[in-house]
Design an enzyme around this catalytic site. Structure first.
Site, PDB file in Angstrom:
ATOM      1  N   ASP A 188       0.540  -1.169   0.066  1.00  0.00           N
ATOM      2  CA  ASP A 188       0.033  -0.186   0.080  1.00  0.00           C
ATOM      3  C   ASP A 188       0.785   1.352   0.055  1.00  0.00           C
ATOM      4  O   ASP A 188       1.596   1.615   0.838  1.00  0.00           O
ATOM      5  CB  ASP A 188      -0.927   0.140   1.071  1.00  0.00           C
ATOM      6  CG  ASP A 188      -1.879  -1.094   1.317  1.00  0.00           C
ATOM      7  OD1 ASP A 188      -2.277  -1.805   0.195  1.00  0.00           O
ATOM      8  OD2 ASP A 188      -2.596  -1.311   2.173  1.00  0.00           O
ATOM      9  N   THR A 205     -22.131  -5.549   7.810  1.00  0.00           N
ATOM     10  CA  THR A 205     -21.440  -4.503   8.621  1.00  0.00           C
ATOM     11  C   THR A 205     -21.704  -3.241   8.435  1.00  0.00           C
ATOM     12  O   THR A 205     -21.938  -2.914   7.453  1.00  0.00           O
ATOM     13  CB  THR A 205     -19.733  -4.440   8.583  1.00  0.00           C
ATOM     14  OG1 THR A 205     -19.514  -4.186   7.204  1.00  0.00           O
ATOM     15  CG2 THR A 205     -19.267  -6.063   8.989  1.00  0.00           C
ATOM     16  N   ASP A 222      -7.662   6.024  10.937  1.00  0.00           N
ATOM     17  CA  ASP A 222      -7.705   5.689   9.437  1.00  0.00           C
ATOM     18  C   ASP A 222      -8.641   4.309   9.284  1.00  0.00           C
ATOM     19  O   ASP A 222      -8.400   3.372  10.327  1.00  0.00           O
ATOM     20  CB  ASP A 222      -6.332   5.292   9.232  1.00  0.00           C
ATOM     21  CG  ASP A 222      -6.075   4.630   7.665  1.00  0.00           C
ATOM     22  OD1 ASP A 222      -6.977   4.528   7.021  1.00  0.00           O
ATOM     23  OD2 ASP A 222      -5.146   4.229   7.192  1.00  0.00           O
ATOM     24  N   ASP A 246     -11.327  -5.670   7.193  1.00  0.00           N
ATOM     25  CA  ASP A 246     -10.338  -6.901   7.402  1.00  0.00           C
ATOM     26  C   ASP A 246      -9.884  -7.184   8.626  1.00  0.00           C
ATOM     27  O   ASP A 246      -9.908  -8.575   8.777  1.00  0.00           O
ATOM     28  CB  ASP A 246      -8.960  -6.455   6.280  1.00  0.00           C
ATOM     29  CG  ASP A 246      -9.381  -6.173   4.977  1.00  0.00           C
ATOM     30  OD1 ASP A 246     -10.336  -6.577   4.487  1.00  0.00           O
ATOM     31  OD2 ASP A 246      -8.355  -5.369   4.278  1.00  0.00           O
ATOM     32  N   ARG A 260      -5.544   3.216  14.342  1.00  0.00           N
ATOM     33  CA  ARG A 260      -4.088   3.241  14.017  1.00  0.00           C
ATOM     34  C   ARG A 260      -4.104   3.592  12.555  1.00  0.00           C
ATOM     35  O   ARG A 260      -4.897   3.212  11.621  1.00  0.00           O
ATOM     36  CB  ARG A 260      -3.466   1.882  14.299  1.00  0.00           C
ATOM     37  CG  ARG A 260      -4.277   0.470  13.508  1.00  0.00           C
ATOM     38  CD  ARG A 260      -3.337  -0.715  13.766  1.00  0.00           C
ATOM     39  NE  ARG A 260      -3.836  -1.732  13.068  1.00  0.00           N
ATOM     40  CZ  ARG A 260      -4.780  -2.561  13.491  1.00  0.00           C
ATOM     41  NH1 ARG A 260      -5.056  -2.686  14.885  1.00  0.00           N
ATOM     42  NH2 ARG A 260      -5.183  -3.464  12.817  1.00  0.00           N
ATOM     43  N   GLY A 282      -2.853   2.522   8.622  1.00  0.00           N
ATOM     44  CA  GLY A 282      -2.647   1.192   7.716  1.00  0.00           C
ATOM     45  C   GLY A 282      -3.709   0.219   8.264  1.00  0.00           C
ATOM     46  O   GLY A 282      -4.286   0.189   9.143  1.00  0.00           O
TER      47      GLY A 282
END
Length: 278
Positions: free
Chosen positions: A15, A205, A230, A236, A269, A271
């Site tokens: 990424d 969700t 973030d 995921d 956090r 990422g």
């Protein structure tokens, strides 16, 4: 109780992330602040999340024969993920995702698949090690034929299939029906309905509004706005923790609670993975 294993078959991406005040409109240029190289890809994100939740995890996927691919395999192995089914594809770059994160913590993503498009029967073969009590986790950043074959084979071996229909694509009805559960956000749920798909088990969700599994709702863990950094990896993290809970035999309520807790932690956090720098 003996826990089952989790096999994640999916994507691995490098990424490239920058922060913007707001997302650009079509034809517009905005300035980004900083450029970070982070570990991503929905498959690898979910594998790392499942391992962090205590599961015995293996990853099946492909990377390129570049520095990013080598670093990624080492990273996963260091986090306890079995990478014996992560194949290095010669002459192809590792997958990349170009991510913009706005001041209000929303993201936009362009994925360049690279080696992720090379998955084939060699990766599907990893499913043959699964059996009852094990969990196969799938997403849609890799070839759909591979996803379908893996899902059918895993179900035939008695393993549980968790299918995250992201990024959205229409799949054959039998593949959708055998997943327990299909995991979708609100937009993907609508797309499922419009496609006429009928999941036997559907977990939707709703971000900060929690989740619903076959109509049974659970609230999200409240995260103060000033703690949201973030949202990139929340879904995921949710899927990985869910798979880990199901593999250890948790009932639905407990598995859903663990997944929601992981999703809430992820938004605090940067990422898509803990300590994400690659």
């Amino acid at each position: 109780m003996v826990s089952g294993r989790v096999l994640v078959l999916g994507s691995l991406n490098v990424d490239l992330v920058t922060r913007v005040e707001r997302h650009p409109r079509p034809g517009e240029t905005v300035l980004g602040e900083g450029l970070r190289r982070l570990a991503g890809g929905k498959g690898a994100n979910q594998a790392v999340a499942a391992a962090a939740a205590g599961a015995d995890v293996a990853m099946a996927g492909c990377v390129g024969d570049d520095d990013g691919g080598a670093a990624y395999r080492e990273r996963l192995a260091a986090r306890g993920v079995d990478v014996s089914a992560v194949r290095v594809v010669e002459g192809v770059e590792t997958g990349h995702a170009l991510i913009q994160v706005s001041a209000d913590a929303e993201n936009s993503i362009v994925v360049v698949p690279g080696a992720n498009h090379a998955l084939d029967e060699r990766e599907v073969a990893a499913v043959d090690a699964l059996g009852p009590g094990d969990v196969l986790v799938l997403q849609l950043e890799v070839p759909f034929a591979v996803v379908c074959t893996a899902a059918r084979r895993a179900a035939g071996r008695g393993a549980r299939v968790v299918l995250n229909v992201a990024p959205w694509a229409s799949l054959p009805p039998d593949v959708v029906a055998l997943a327990d559960p299909v995991v979708a956000n609100e937009h993907e749920m609508q797309a499922l309905a419009e496609a006429g798909a009928q999941p036997a088990s559907l977990l939707v969700t709703f971000g900060a509004n929690g989740a619903s599994w076959d109509g049974v709702t659970a609230p999200a863990h409240a995260v103060p706005a000033d703690e949201v950094v973030d949202t990139t990896g929340a879904g995921d993290a949710f899927c990985g923790a869910l798979a880990a809970a199901l593999a250890r035999g948790d009932e639905r309520d407990a598995a859903l609670a663990a997944a929601l807790a992981a999703g809430a932690d992820a938004v605090r956090r940067e990422g898509a993975q803990p300590d994400p720098y690659l």
